[in-house]
Design a protein around this motif. Structure first.
Motif, PDB file in Angstrom:
ATOM      1  N   TRP A 424       0.918  -1.169   0.254  1.00 32.42           N
ATOM      2  CA  TRP A 424      -0.138  -0.126  -0.023  1.00 32.42           C
ATOM      3  C   TRP A 424       1.062   1.237  -0.102  1.00 32.42           C
ATOM      4  O   TRP A 424       1.919   1.625   0.885  1.00 32.42           O
ATOM      5  N   LEU A 425       0.558   2.091  -0.921  1.00 32.17           N
ATOM      6  CA  LEU A 425       1.237   3.312  -0.771  1.00 32.17           C
ATOM      7  C   LEU A 425       0.420   4.390   0.333  1.00 32.17           C
ATOM      8  O   LEU A 425      -0.576   4.136   0.711  1.00 32.17           O
ATOM      9  N   ARG A 426       1.387   5.065   0.919  1.00 32.05           N
ATOM     10  CA  ARG A 426       0.975   5.907   2.081  1.00 32.05           C
ATOM     11  C   ARG A 426       0.150   7.112   1.599  1.00 32.05           C
ATOM     12  O   ARG A 426      -0.183   7.432   0.283  1.00 32.05           O
ATOM     13  N   VAL A 427      -0.666   7.817   2.370  1.00 35.56           N
ATOM     14  CA  VAL A 427      -1.717   8.719   2.010  1.00 35.56           C
ATOM     15  C   VAL A 427      -1.001   9.839   1.091  1.00 35.56           C
ATOM     16  O   VAL A 427      -1.320  10.017  -0.045  1.00 35.56           O
ATOM     17  N   SER A 428       0.057  10.172   1.338  1.00 38.40           N
ATOM     18  CA  SER A 428       0.661  11.366   0.713  1.00 38.40           C
ATOM     19  C   SER A 428       1.209  11.048  -0.853  1.00 38.40           C
ATOM     20  O   SER A 428       1.011  11.687  -1.531  1.00 38.40           O
TER      21      SER A 428
END
Length: 523
Positions: A424-428
Motif C-alpha cells: 500500500w502506498l501511504r496517503v501522501s
C-alpha cells in the motif's frame, strides 16, 4: 449526422463482451449466457440492429421498462415519494443497441466539437473528481491573486423525468445537426415508451411516458447533457463561471473584497435567468437544495459577507462548508471538513469490520478494507495536495488502523512492515499517484502538437508550472500541483507507452521511494 454507420458482427460481439454481468426480469436469458453465445447470436443481432438504424424505428419491446424506486439516502423519509429515485430497468438487448448508438453519437459530437466542454458527466476522462478539481483549482488561483470567491450549487427537481421530447428533438436538429434517419430513430426512441412500477409482490399498470429520458438507460443521460448545454452559455453571459455534472450545476465568480455586493447581485441575476430558462424548458430549480459558499484565505475570513444571498424568491444564508459532488469544500479552502468526514466514516466502517474479522479469511478482510475504506480515502484525494501534514496524518491513521486490522496487529506494532507487505502506498503518495495519473491522461487526451506546446522544450517531458504567490493556495491548484508532481518523476516513468504501464511503473517508483525514505532518512 444523417445516417448511422452500418454495424458489423465484430462490433456487436465486442459490445456484448464488455456488458456487465447483470440482467433484469424482462431479459429472456441471463447476460452471462448471452456473452457465452455471442458468436452464435451476433449475426441475428446485427440484422435486427441494422434494420432498426436504417428504418429509424426502435422495436416496441425495447421501450418498455419496469421502474425500481431506490431510496436516495438511507436517512430520508421512506413514506415520501420524493425520497426515491426512479430507475428504469430495460432489457439487455435494448441497452446493447443504445450502447452502439451512443458510441456513434459521441464520436460524431467529439469530431464536430459539439460536446459541452464544461459538462463532466458521462464522458471519458471526466468524473466528479475532475469536476471538483476544476472548480477548486479556479477558486484557489483566484484567492492566490487576492480575490474572494463565491460558489453557488444548484439542484434540479426530477430533472431527467421532465425533459420535453419535442424541445429535445428540435435541439438535436438545430444545435447538433441530427437529421435524416438518425433523427427519425431518436423520435422513435422517445415515443411510445411504457413503464410500470414493480414492487416486491405487485406491479402497477403500465403507463405511457410522455416526457423525460429514462434513468438507467445508456442514451438518456447523454440526451440530457445535450438538452441542458445552453445553460452553460447563459451563465457565461453573466461573466460567471459554470460547471455541470449531469443536473448538478456549479456557478462561481470572483471579485475584490470591495466588490462583494456587486458579485452577490450578479449571482442573483444569473440565477434568476437560470430559473426562467429552466421553466421554459420544463425543468424546475430546487431552491431548497441550493448551497452558497463564500471563499477566502484564512486571514481574510472576516471579509466574507454573512448576509443571505437571494436565490429566486428565497434567501440562502452562506454556509461555512458545502458538499459538492461528494467532496466537502470549506470557506477557507482548508479541506478540513472533508478530511474529518472521511476519517469519521472510515473508522465507522473499520469498527464494523472488526466485529467480523475472526469470521473471514485475511484475503477476504483485505478485499473488504480496500473496497469499503481505501476507496473512501482515495475519493477526491487530489484536492488534498498541499494541505498541512497533520491533516494528512489523520488520514494515514485510518490506513494504519486498516493494515493492523488485516494483520491482527496491536496498536503500537510497527506499521511500515505491514504497509510493505500489503504493498500500500501511504496517503501522501496516493495523492501524488492520483495527480500524476490525471496529468498523464490529460497529455494522452490532447494531440501530440498541443502537448508539445505545453512542454518547457521539445527535448524534455517537464511541464510548465504557472507562477503562484502562496504555497497554501496557488500551489494547490491542479494546474500547478500536477506539473510539480509530474516533473519530479523520472523519465522512465513519464515515457510510459500506455496508461496501464504508467500506473504500474509509477506505483513501483513511489513505493520504493517511500521505503527508502522510511529506512534511510536523510541526515
Amino acid at each position: 449526422m444523417a445516417d448511422f454507420v452500418q454495424l458489423t458482427t465484430d462490433n456487436v460481439v465486442a459490445a456484448v463482451r464488455v456488458l456487465p454481468d447483470k440482467h433484469c426480469a424482462s431479459d429472456p436469458i441471463p447476460t452471462s449466457l448471452l456473452k457465452s453465445c455471442a458468436d452464435v447470436l451476433a449475426p441475428y443481432l446485427v440484422e435486427l440492429f441494422n434494420t432498426s438504424l436504417q428504418t429509424g424505428s426502435v422495436p416496441s419491446a425495447f421501450k418498455t421498462a419496469y421502474v425500481t424506486p431506490l431510496l436516495k439516502k438511507s436517512d430520508m423519509d421512506t413514506d415520501d415519494t420524493r425520497s426515491y429515485r426512479p430507475i428504469s430497468n430495460l432489457s439487455v438487448l435494448s441497452k446493447l443497441l443504445e450502447r452502439l448508438v451512443a458510441r456513434q453519437l459521441i464520436d460524431y459530437l467529439t469530431v464536430t466539437k459539439l460536446l459541452p466542454e464544461l459538462q463532466s458527466a458521462y464522458r471519458a476522462f471526466h468524473s466528479t473528481e475532475t469536476a471538483v478539481l476544476k472548480v477548486l483549482g479556479d477558486i484557489l488561483r483566484a484567492l492566490d491573486s487576492g480575490d474572494l470567491a463565491a460558489l453557488t450549487l444548484l439542484d434540479l427537481s426530477a430533472a431527467f423525468d421532465t425533459v420535453d421530447h419535442k424541445t429535445l428533438l428540435t435541439r438535436l436538429q438545430t444545435s447538433y445537426g441530427i437529421r435524416g434517419s438518425v433523427l427519425n430513430w431518436f423520435k422513435s426512441y422517445l415515443s411510445g415508451r411504457m413503464q410500470f412500477v414493480r414492487g416486491r409482490k405487485s406491479t402497477s399498470h403500465p403507463l405511457a411516458v410522455l416526457c423525460g429520458v429514462p434513468q438507467g438507460s445508456v442514451l438518456g443521460p447523454i440526451l440530457f447533457l445535450l438538452y441542458t448545454a445552453d445553460l452553460l452559455r447563459l451563465v457565461q453571459r453573466h461573466q460567471l463561471h459554470p460547471h455541470m455534472y449531469a443536473d448538478d450545476t456549479q456557478i462561481y465568480g470572483f471579485c475584490s473584497p470591495a466588490a462583494v455586493v456587486q458579485l452577490q447581485q450578479q449571482m442573483s441575476a444569473c440565477i434568476d435567468d437560470v430559473a426562467v430558462w429552466m421553466q421554459s424548458n420544463r425543468l424546475q430549480l430546487n431552491t431548497a437544495k441550493t448551497g452558497v459558499l463564500w471563499c477566502s484565505s484564512s486571514r481574510r475570513l472576516h471579509q466574507l459577507p454573512q448576509a443571505p444571498m437571494r436565490v429566486g424568491a428565497d434567501y440562502v444564508t452562506p454556509a461555512t462548508s458545502v458538499r459538492d459532488l461528494g467532496i466537502y469544500l470549506d470557506s477557507d479552502v482548508s479541506m478540513s471538513t472533508h478530511i474529518s468526514r472521511t476519517v469519521s466514516g472510515c473508522f465507522a466502517v473499520l469498527r464494523q469490520l472488526r466485529s467480523v474479522r475472526r469470521s473471514v479469511s485475511p484475503a477476504v478482510m483485505q478485499s473488504l478494507v480496500v473496497s469499503l475504506v481505501l476507496s473512501r480515502l482515495d475519493y477526491g484525494n487530489a484536492t488534498l495536495f498541499g494541505v498541512p501534514d497533520y491533516q494528512i496524518a489523520r488520514l494515514q491513521s485510518v490506513m494504519n488502523a486498516a493494515a493492523r486490522l488485516i494483520h491482527f496487529a496491536r496498536k503500537f506494532d510497527p506499521i511500515t512492515p505491514l504497509l510493505t507487505d500489503l504493498h500500500w502506498l501511504r496517503v501522501s503518495q496516493r495523492i501524488e499517484f492520483k495527480l500524476a495519473v490525471l496529468a498523464y491522461r490529460c497529455l494522452l487526451r490532447t494531440a501530440d502538437l498541443e502537448s508539445r506546446r505545453r512542454l518547457r522544450s521539445s527535448s524534455t517531458s517537464a511541464l510548465v508550472i504557472p507562477p503562484t504567490r502562496r504555497s497554501t493556495l496557488g500551489d494547490r491548484a491542479f494546474a500547478s500541483a500536477a506539473p510539480r508532481v509530474w516533473n519530479r518523476l523520472p523519465s522512465t516513468v513519464t515515457a510510459s507507452p500506455s496508461l496501464a504501464v504508467f500506473k504500474r511503473q509509477l506505483k513501483t517508483h513511489l513505493f520504493s521511494e517511500a521505503n527508502l525514505t522510511c529506512f534511510y532518512p536523510p541526515p
